[in-house]
Enzyme design. Sequence first.
Site, PDB file in Angstrom:
ATOM      1  CB  SER A   1     -12.407   4.374   6.967  1.00 54.21           C
ATOM      2  OG  SER A   1     -11.584   3.230   7.080  1.00 54.21           O
TER       3      SER A   1
ATOM      4  CG  ASP B   1      -1.940   1.017   1.302  1.00 55.42           C
ATOM      5  OD1 ASP B   1      -2.399   1.444   0.223  1.00 55.42           O
ATOM      6  OD2 ASP B   1      -2.337   1.407   2.417  1.00 55.42           O
TER       7      ASP B   1
ATOM      8  CG  HIS C   1      -5.456   8.275   3.168  1.00 58.20           C
ATOM      9  ND1 HIS C   1      -4.992   8.890   2.029  1.00 58.20           N
ATOM     10  CD2 HIS C   1      -5.499   6.949   2.884  1.00 58.20           C
ATOM     11  CE1 HIS C   1      -4.754   7.970   1.100  1.00 58.20           C
ATOM     12  NE2 HIS C   1      -5.057   6.786   1.595  1.00 58.20           N
TER      13      HIS C   1
END
Length: 322
Positions: free
Chosen positions: A227, A83, A181
């Site tokens: 998320s 990642d 993020h």
Amino acid sequence: MPLVTSTEMFKKAYNGGYAIGAFNVNNMEIVQAITEACKEEHAPVILQVSKGARAYANHTYLVKLVEAAVIECPEIPIVLHLDHGPDFETCKACIDGGFTSVMIDASSKPFDENIEITKKVVEYAHAHGVVVEAELGTLAGIEDEVKVAHGAESYTHPEEVEEFVSRTGCDSLAIAIGTSHGAYKFTAAQCTRNEEGILVPPPLRFDVLKEVEKRLPGFPIVLHGSSSVPQEYVKMINENGGAMPDAVGIPESQLREAARSSVCKINIDSDLRLAMTGTIRKFFNEHPDKFDPREYLKPARANIKELVRHKLVDVLGCNGKA
Ligand code: G3H
Ligand code: 13P
Ligand code: ZN
């Protein structure tokens, strides 16, 4: 089955209108929680390792943990992915060291430099049977040492994607359409508030995604920073000694919509961290006398597993696709 690349997974996901979950792994409990949920839901999965994870847990430990999951879950396809690979050397170390997929993230560099670095990684990776994810556009938030302030992020320019993909030869492309993020994806100023006082973020730029899709038919698109920051866990953290005011994520309904499109990979890390932290904080609050790590890691692992199951079934739609 042995570790696989994401090539077949993405083809099926694109045609089937679902996305593969890419979950970050840093320790044994997280690997177990994710893969047990995927095994029980018959879901293919991407386990991803960041530069920070390699620094924390050591490359070999992480590879061996993932290899253990492959042995324990022979019926589901598992990809081991780097990642946010920051440079050629890190990508090479992972390609040489057992990964089946790498991301080179040169998205903070100018267009031509991003192409040059990505192309070099693609050439090396493809010669070794490994696939490559690249990125165009910048997300807000923190990616390892690269911190992009709110307001300094930039959406992907759809008119650049064909040239980027054809010149680099990358296998999938991460784009910026408003995800971000971490657990604080948006400032209060970027959001409105609902009746309960919870921040409601601006909607994702599906118009940008559609434009990209038109220009790259059949090509797998990746969403980072996806998320949803479950308020249940933010509350659990805050009620048990934590302080995470105004933590806000991407609404799951929008991620579900993205998963039905050309988006074949959706990255989720912060939600797992929130589940783990909330569960452990609550455990210590309720059991101040306990000190055996197995006693607090066990419920944390169980809650991560249930959260992953929820993502597979209700957000990604990849259950039953292994
Ligand atoms: O996008 C980054 C991932 O959440 C990994 O985070 O760099 O703290 O391991 P990390
Ligand atoms: P989140 O911080 O939204 O979980 O994003 C994770 C990610 O994009 C990892 O690359
Ligand atoms: Zn990311």
